[in-house]
Motif scaffolding. Structure first.
Motif, mmCIF file in Angstrom:
data_model
loop_
_atom_site.group_PDB
_atom_site.id
_atom_site.type_symbol
_atom_site.label_atom_id
_atom_site.label_comp_id
_atom_site.label_asym_id
_atom_site.label_seq_id
_atom_site.Cartn_x
_atom_site.Cartn_y
_atom_site.Cartn_z
ATOM 1 N N MET A 128 2.496 31.166 76.875
ATOM 2 C CA MET A 128 2.763 29.733 76.774
ATOM 3 C C MET A 128 1.997 29.046 77.895
ATOM 4 N N ASN A 129 1.101 28.158 77.522
ATOM 5 C CA ASN A 129 0.297 27.437 78.507
ATOM 6 C C ASN A 129 1.169 26.563 79.394
ATOM 7 N N GLU A 130 0.555 26.057 80.429
ATOM 8 C CA GLU A 130 1.246 25.195 81.388
ATOM 9 C C GLU A 130 1.952 24.044 80.687
ATOM 10 N N SER A 131 3.193 23.821 81.083
ATOM 11 C CA SER A 131 3.991 22.693 80.601
ATOM 12 C C SER A 131 4.626 22.020 81.801
ATOM 13 N N VAL A 132 4.977 20.766 81.639
ATOM 14 C CA VAL A 132 5.718 20.049 82.667
ATOM 15 C C VAL A 132 7.131 19.839 82.133
ATOM 16 N N VAL A 133 8.116 20.233 82.923
ATOM 17 C CA VAL A 133 9.512 20.041 82.560
ATOM 18 C C VAL A 133 10.059 18.953 83.464
ATOM 19 N N LYS A 134 10.678 17.957 82.847
ATOM 20 C CA LYS A 134 11.213 16.824 83.604
ATOM 21 C C LYS A 134 12.734 16.840 83.584
ATOM 22 N N GLU A 135 13.312 16.269 84.637
ATOM 23 C CA GLU A 135 14.762 16.135 84.722
ATOM 24 C C GLU A 135 15.170 15.008 83.776
ATOM 25 N N ASP A 136 15.576 15.403 82.577
ATOM 26 C CA ASP A 136 15.956 14.425 81.559
ATOM 27 C C ASP A 136 17.026 15.052 80.657
ATOM 28 N N ASP A 137 17.273 14.441 79.511
ATOM 29 C CA ASP A 137 18.317 14.915 78.607
ATOM 30 C C ASP A 137 17.815 15.885 77.544
ATOM 31 N N SER A 138 16.571 16.371 77.673
ATOM 32 C CA SER A 138 16.078 17.387 76.737
ATOM 33 C C SER A 138 16.840 18.690 76.987
ATOM 34 N N ALA A 139 16.781 19.602 76.035
ATOM 35 C CA ALA A 139 17.484 20.879 76.191
ATOM 36 C C ALA A 139 17.025 21.609 77.453
ATOM 37 N N ILE A 140 15.710 21.717 77.671
ATOM 38 C CA ILE A 140 15.199 22.421 78.852
ATOM 39 C C ILE A 140 15.500 21.629 80.126
ATOM 40 N N LEU A 169 18.198 19.723 80.640
ATOM 41 C CA LEU A 169 19.615 19.946 80.941
ATOM 42 C C LEU A 169 19.869 21.367 81.454
ATOM 43 N N MET A 170 19.209 22.354 80.833
ATOM 44 C CA MET A 170 19.362 23.737 81.312
ATOM 45 C C MET A 170 18.872 23.865 82.752
ATOM 46 N N SER A 171 17.758 23.226 83.057
ATOM 47 C CA SER A 171 17.212 23.299 84.418
ATOM 48 C C SER A 171 18.153 22.659 85.424
ATOM 49 N N THR A 172 18.773 21.551 85.060
ATOM 50 C CA THR A 172 19.726 20.899 85.957
ATOM 51 C C THR A 172 20.919 21.815 86.209
ATOM 52 N N GLU A 173 21.363 22.539 85.178
ATOM 53 C CA GLU A 173 22.466 23.476 85.369
ATOM 54 C C GLU A 173 22.080 24.583 86.359
ATOM 55 N N VAL A 174 20.817 24.990 86.361
ATOM 56 C CA VAL A 174 20.358 26.053 87.256
ATOM 57 C C VAL A 174 20.036 25.517 88.649
ATOM 58 N N ASN A 219 18.478 16.263 90.923
ATOM 59 C CA ASN A 219 17.368 15.748 91.730
ATOM 60 C C ASN A 219 16.216 16.732 91.921
ATOM 61 N N TRP A 220 15.972 17.604 90.977
ATOM 62 C CA TRP A 220 14.803 18.468 91.045
ATOM 63 C C TRP A 220 13.573 17.749 90.507
ATOM 64 N N LYS A 221 13.744 16.676 89.819
ATOM 65 C CA LYS A 221 12.703 15.770 89.298
ATOM 66 C C LYS A 221 11.842 16.403 88.191
ATOM 67 N N GLU A 244 5.920 26.079 89.359
ATOM 68 C CA GLU A 244 5.381 25.304 90.472
ATOM 69 C C GLU A 244 6.289 24.098 90.656
ATOM 70 N N PHE A 245 7.032 24.081 91.749
ATOM 71 C CA PHE A 245 7.929 22.979 92.062
ATOM 72 C C PHE A 245 7.232 21.998 92.996
ATOM 73 N N LYS A 246 7.542 20.734 92.846
ATOM 74 C CA LYS A 246 7.026 19.748 93.794
ATOM 75 C C LYS A 246 7.598 20.066 95.169
ATOM 76 N N ASN A 247 6.836 19.764 96.198
ATOM 77 C CA ASN A 247 7.253 20.037 97.576
ATOM 78 C C ASN A 247 7.577 21.516 97.784
ATOM 79 N N ASN A 248 6.813 22.370 97.144
ATOM 80 C CA ASN A 248 6.963 23.812 97.295
ATOM 81 C C ASN A 248 6.906 24.163 98.770
ATOM 82 N N GLU A 249 7.820 24.993 99.221
ATOM 83 C CA GLU A 249 7.875 25.373 100.631
ATOM 84 C C GLU A 249 7.351 26.791 100.806
#
Length: 167
Positions: free
Chosen positions: A38-50, A52-57, A61-63, A82-87
């Motif tokens: 699966m090529n690069e995708s951008v996942v956003k903090e929104d009401d999509s299934a992915i 919402l799942m990401s917010t649960e994990v 405010n992961w954006k 790749e997370f924004k502000n990767n440390e």
């Protein structure tokens, strides 16, 4: 009627956090030979299934994050994030902390793979060692990919390497 639930589960995938998804995909496809599934995708903090799942994990405010999916030759998934502000960790090899501190691959050309890892910005962390010198041709080495993830490389399968039962 009880069902036996004590059986070995198959390994599905591992998730790696990287500072640059595009460079990581290039490294893992060119050096490790893994396939893009699966090529690069951008996942956003929104009401999509992915979303919402990401917010649960990750909590709120992961954006957003970038993600790509690769697969090894034996079908194990590699999920790159790749997370924004990767440390960047201060100590990349936190072997004393509970949790995953390395992943391992198998390649009969251990010397060739180490050369490729180093040529692409990684590190060889130790000399190549034989597990059973003069007895079996099993070798291993620890390396580091260009993103700070520790990789152990074996020349033979895990089962063969450890089936003798001791070192």
């Amino acid at each position: 009627m009880s069902q036996n639930t004590n059986y070995p589960r198959n390994f599905s995938h591992i998730g790696l956090s990287v500072p640059d998804l595009q460079k990581a995909v290039e490294f893992y496809t060119e050096v490790m030979g893994w396939y893009i599934i699966m090529n690069e995708s951008v996942v956003k903090e929104d009401d999509s299934a992915i979303g919402l799942m990401s917010t649960e994990v990750f909590g709120k405010n992961w954006k957003e994050y970038k993600i790509a999916h690769l697969a090894t030759g034996d079908g194990i998934g590699i999920e790159l994030f790749e997370f924004k502000n990767n440390e960047k960790p201060d100590d990349k090899f936190k072997y004393r902390e509970t949790g995953i501190f390395h992943y391992a691959v198998q390649d009969p050309d251990i010397e060739g793979l180490i050369e490729k890892i180093v040529a692409h910005g990684g590190k060889q962390r130790m000399p190549i060692k034989e597990y059973y010198p003069g007895e079996k041709p099993y070798k291993m080495v620890y390396a580091e990919d260009p993103f700070g993830n520790i990789v152990e490389i074996y020349t033979h399968s895990y089962e063969l390497t450890y089936s003798q039962g001791d070192y």
